[in-house]
Structures are given as C-alpha cells and as structure tokens.
Design an enzyme around this catalytic site. Structure first.
Site: not given
Ligand code: NAD
Ligand code: DAU
Length: 355
Positions: A11, A81, A133-135, A159-161, A163, A199, A216, A258, A292
């Site tokens: 993404f 990644a 991540t902020d997590e 996950y956050s642990a 990261k 979400l 949730y 949410n 959880p």
């Molecule tokens: P994502 O899950 O959409 O994409 C992760 C990508 O990494 C995928 O294309 C996957 O194929 C690739 N990948 C996974 N394991 C790999 C490996 N071992 N080697 C090479 N490639 C691999 O994740 P995202 O939401 O795009 O997040 C990207 C980064 O940003 C992550 O490090 C995540 O922790 C961080 N981040 C995400 C968010 C968010 O809201 N999505 C917020 C803050 C930080």
């Molecule tokens: O804060 C940054 C993080 O944000 C990134 O590090 C993660 O990679 C990214 O996945 C995201 O984590 P969250 O757990 O916050 O995102 P998610 O979209 O899974 O959930 C957002 C909020 O919505 C969270 O409080 C859980 C809730 N939720 C999520 C899903 C999938 C629901 O209530 N229902 C759902 O079906």
C-alpha cells in the site's frame, strides 16, 4: 544515483514509488516478496518506465540484497517491507517475527557491509530510512498528549512489538556501527491501493457489497489518520534533510473515533453512490467482538517534523477521505482482483468467530 525501496508493491510503498518517479528523475529498485499484500497492479502505470526496476525477493535474503546494493550502487534504502496487519499478527505472529525482526536484521547486515566498503564521499551521503509506526508507543488515555519522539516504547500487539524490535535494531546499527539511519513513526494511513483488510477500504467495499460494516467493540477507539501521499512527502523530506540518527513522528493531526470514520464513509457513499433501496449505508453498521488487546487511542505530535524540516500534510481528513472513496468507486476492477481465495479465507478466519 539509485534508491532501493523495499515493500514497494504494498500500500504505502507503491504510493511512494509512484510519487518518487513523479517528483524525481532518480531510478528506483523495488524489492518486494509479493506476499498477499504485495500487488504489481499497484505499479501498472509505471510498467514501461525504465527508471523502475522491480525485483521479487525477501529483505531477509542477505545475498540477494547485497547483490542489488552492489549492482545498482544504491545511495539510499527506504524500508517499507513488513507484515503490517495487527489482526493477522494476533492470529499468527510467526511471519511478523520473521520479516519485521529477522528480515530487518538481515537487511541491516547487508546494508552495513555494503556501506562500510563505499568510498568516503558515497559513505557520507548514504542513508537508510526505516519506515515505522506510531503503534510502538502503545496506547494513550483520552487526556494524554500525543506521542512525541521521546515517548517510551510500549508495544501491545505482536505486530507493534515486532516493529519496535526493528526500530531498536536500526537505532543500534547507528550507535554501534555508525550506519547513517533515519526512522519515521507514522500514524494510520489511508488512500489509494489500501488493501481491503484494513478498516477504511474494508468498510467501503463491504458497504458497496451490501455486507455488514464490522465495528470492533464500542467503536470509540481513536486513530490519527494521514492521507498516504502526505506520508510519502514526509518520507521524501526526511530522506532529503533529516538529521542522521534522528526519529521523526509523522501524522495528520486528525484524531477520529472508528465509528465516526465509518459514519463519514457512509455519508460520502450516500452522496456518491446511493443504495438502490434508498436506505443509508450506516444501516449496515454491525458491532462485533473486540480485537484482543485493542489499543484505545493513538495520536501523533508531528511538531518536530514541521519545525525542523518544514513538512505539513497537504490534505485534511475531509478532503483525503472523499478522494479515497472516489478512488475506490473508480477502481472496482483493482478491488475485484485482490479479493482472491486467500482474501476470502482471511475474512472467514477473522470475522466468523466474532458475534
Ligand atoms: P502492506 O502490508 O500493504 O505492504 C507490505 C509490503 O511488504 C507488501 O508489498 C509485501 O509483499 C512486502 N513484504 C512483506 N514481507 C516482505 C519481505 N520479507 N521482503 C520483502 N518484501 C516483503 O503494508 P503498508 O501498509 O504499505 O505498510 C508499509 C510500511 O509502513 C510497514 O513497515 C508498516 O509497518 C509501516 N506503516 C504502515 C502504516 C499504515 O497505516 N498502513 C502506518 C505507519 C507505518
Ligand atoms: O497506527 C499505524 C498502524 O495503522 C500501522 O502501523 C498498521 O500497519 C496499520 O494496519 C494500522 O493499524 P490499525 O490496527 O490501527 O489499522 P486497522 O485498519 O486494522 O484498524 C483501524 C481501527 O479500526 C482499529 O482500532 C481496529 C478497528 N477495526 C478494524 C477492522 C479491520 C474495526 O473496528 N473493524 C475492523 O473490521
């Protein structure tokens, strides 16, 4: 000059690669394992761009990474990644440990050895930017100030642990070996190419399909939302001007519960694509068993990035979320292609046990 982006088919990584090539002439080598979250369709618009070289592979493959660094004389690595979905980390943490911890470690090792052997001017210019991540900071009470870079690490999910562990390794590689690292800790992103297990895209897609919108617990958990292209501009800014060894928090100053986020999505869909029966999409909202260990509130203080590097988000939540809903309406073919068998089995695993 070439940069290496890891996870650039996911993404945020794919948005970053697209933005990078739109903003700069510098080529990108894109290393991605193509897990369920990686999707080459995200990069279809640059399929013929000779500045983009896609390589399928694992950040944990020391030999492959070393070879890419050498072959392309990489001047910076941007590490996206990761396994990124909290719910998946609860059902099965192993992949998170392997990629986010072991993979990051092996990537750092390959980079360290490459960097060590560079001539002194290239060595001084080199950067390793780790996207986190902020997590890692844990969960805030309602009255707590937002997370600053100095907050203690208190990760609560596998996950956050994982990261947090990678952030610590990055920090250690700077302090011990002098590797020129930068770390960004960002809040929740949303926007184009967001995989519909998270979400916002999940609720857009379920709304259009007439399915329940799963909230949730009580839906009062707070996240701080940032439009993905603003995250990309922040990373470009930190890469260009960040101080070596520093951490920069990235956020949108957009704290939302949410339930409010889902109501906003529903209201936009009511305007842009009303249901055939005239009922509001919010009628599909359905409360389900909580995640959880669900963190109650995240909020980012992005003041350091603004003060020191002059970065600010361009989108408000209102403008960004409207663009996002419109993007999903315009790209139903993209969504259709990612709703594969693997996606269906994940949905069954995550939601069938919830009431
Ligand atoms: P994502 O899950 O959409 O994409 C992760 C990508 O990494 C995928 O294309 C996957 O194929 C690739 N990948 C996974 N394991 C790999 C490996 N071992 N080697 C090479 N490639 C691999 O994740 P995202 O939401 O795009 O997040 C990207 C980064 O940003 C992550 O490090 C995540 O922790 C961080 N981040 C995400 C968010 C968010 O809201 N999505 C917020 C803050 C930080
Ligand atoms: O804060 C940054 C993080 O944000 C990134 O590090 C993660 O990679 C990214 O996945 C995201 O984590 P969250 O757990 O916050 O995102 P998610 O979209 O899974 O959930 C957002 C909020 O919505 C969270 O409080 C859980 C809730 N939720 C999520 C899903 C999938 C629901 O209530 N229902 C759902 O079906």
């Amino acid at each position: 000059m070439t940069i290496l982006v890891t996870g650039g088919a996911g993404f945020i990584g794919s948005n970053f690669v697209l933005d990078w090539l739109a903003e700069s002439a510098e080529p990108v080598v894109n290393l991605d394992k193509l897990t369920y979250a990686g999707n080459l369709q995200n990069l279809a618009s640059i399929a013929d761009d000779s500045r983009h070289r896609f390589v399928q592979g694992d950040i944990g493959d020391y030999e492959q990474v070393s070879q890419l660094l050498q072959q392309h004389q990489i001047r910076a690595v941007v590490n996206f990644a990761a396994e990124s979905h909290v719910d998946r980390s609860i059902h099965g943490p192993e992949d998170f440990i392997q990629t986010n911890i072991v993979g990051s470690f092996r990537l750092l090792e390959a980079v360290r050895h490459y960097w060590n052997a560079l001539p002194s001017d290239a060595k001084a210019e080199f950067r390793f930017l780790h996207v986190s991540t902020d997590e890692v900071y844990g969960s805030l009470e309602q009255t707590d100030p937002p997370f600053a870079e100095t907050n203690q690490y208190q990760p609560n999910s596998p996950y956050s642990a994982s990261k947090a562990a990678s952030d610590h390794l990055v920090r250690a590689y700077h302090h011990t070996y002098g590797l020129p690292v930068l770390t960004t800790n960002c809040s929740n992103n949303y926007g184009p190419y967001h995989f519909p297990e998270k979400l916002i895209p999940l609720c857009i897609q379920n709304a259009l399909a007439g399915k329940p919108l799963p909230i949730y617990g009580d839906g009062q958990q707070i996240r701080d939302w940032l439009y993905v292209k603003d995250h990309c501009s922040a990373i470009r800014r930190v890469l260009a001007a960040g101080k070596i060894g520093e951490v920069y928090n990235v956020g949108g100053w957009n704290e939302k519960a949410n339930l409010d986020v889902v109501h906003t999505l529903c209201a936009i869909l009511d305007q842009l694509k009303p249901r055939a029966d005239g009922l509001p999409y919010a009628s599909q909202i359905s409360y389900v068993t909580d995640r959880p260990g669900h963190d109650r509130r995240y909020a980012i203080d992005a003041g350091k990035l603004e003060r020191e590097l002059g970065w600010k988000p361009a989108e408000t939540f209102e403008s960004g979320i409207r663009k996002t809903v419109q993007w999903y309406l315009d790209h139903q073919d993209w969504v259709g292609n990612v709703l594969s068998g693997d996606y269906q089995s994940w949905m069954a695993k995550n939601y069938s046990g919830r009431i």
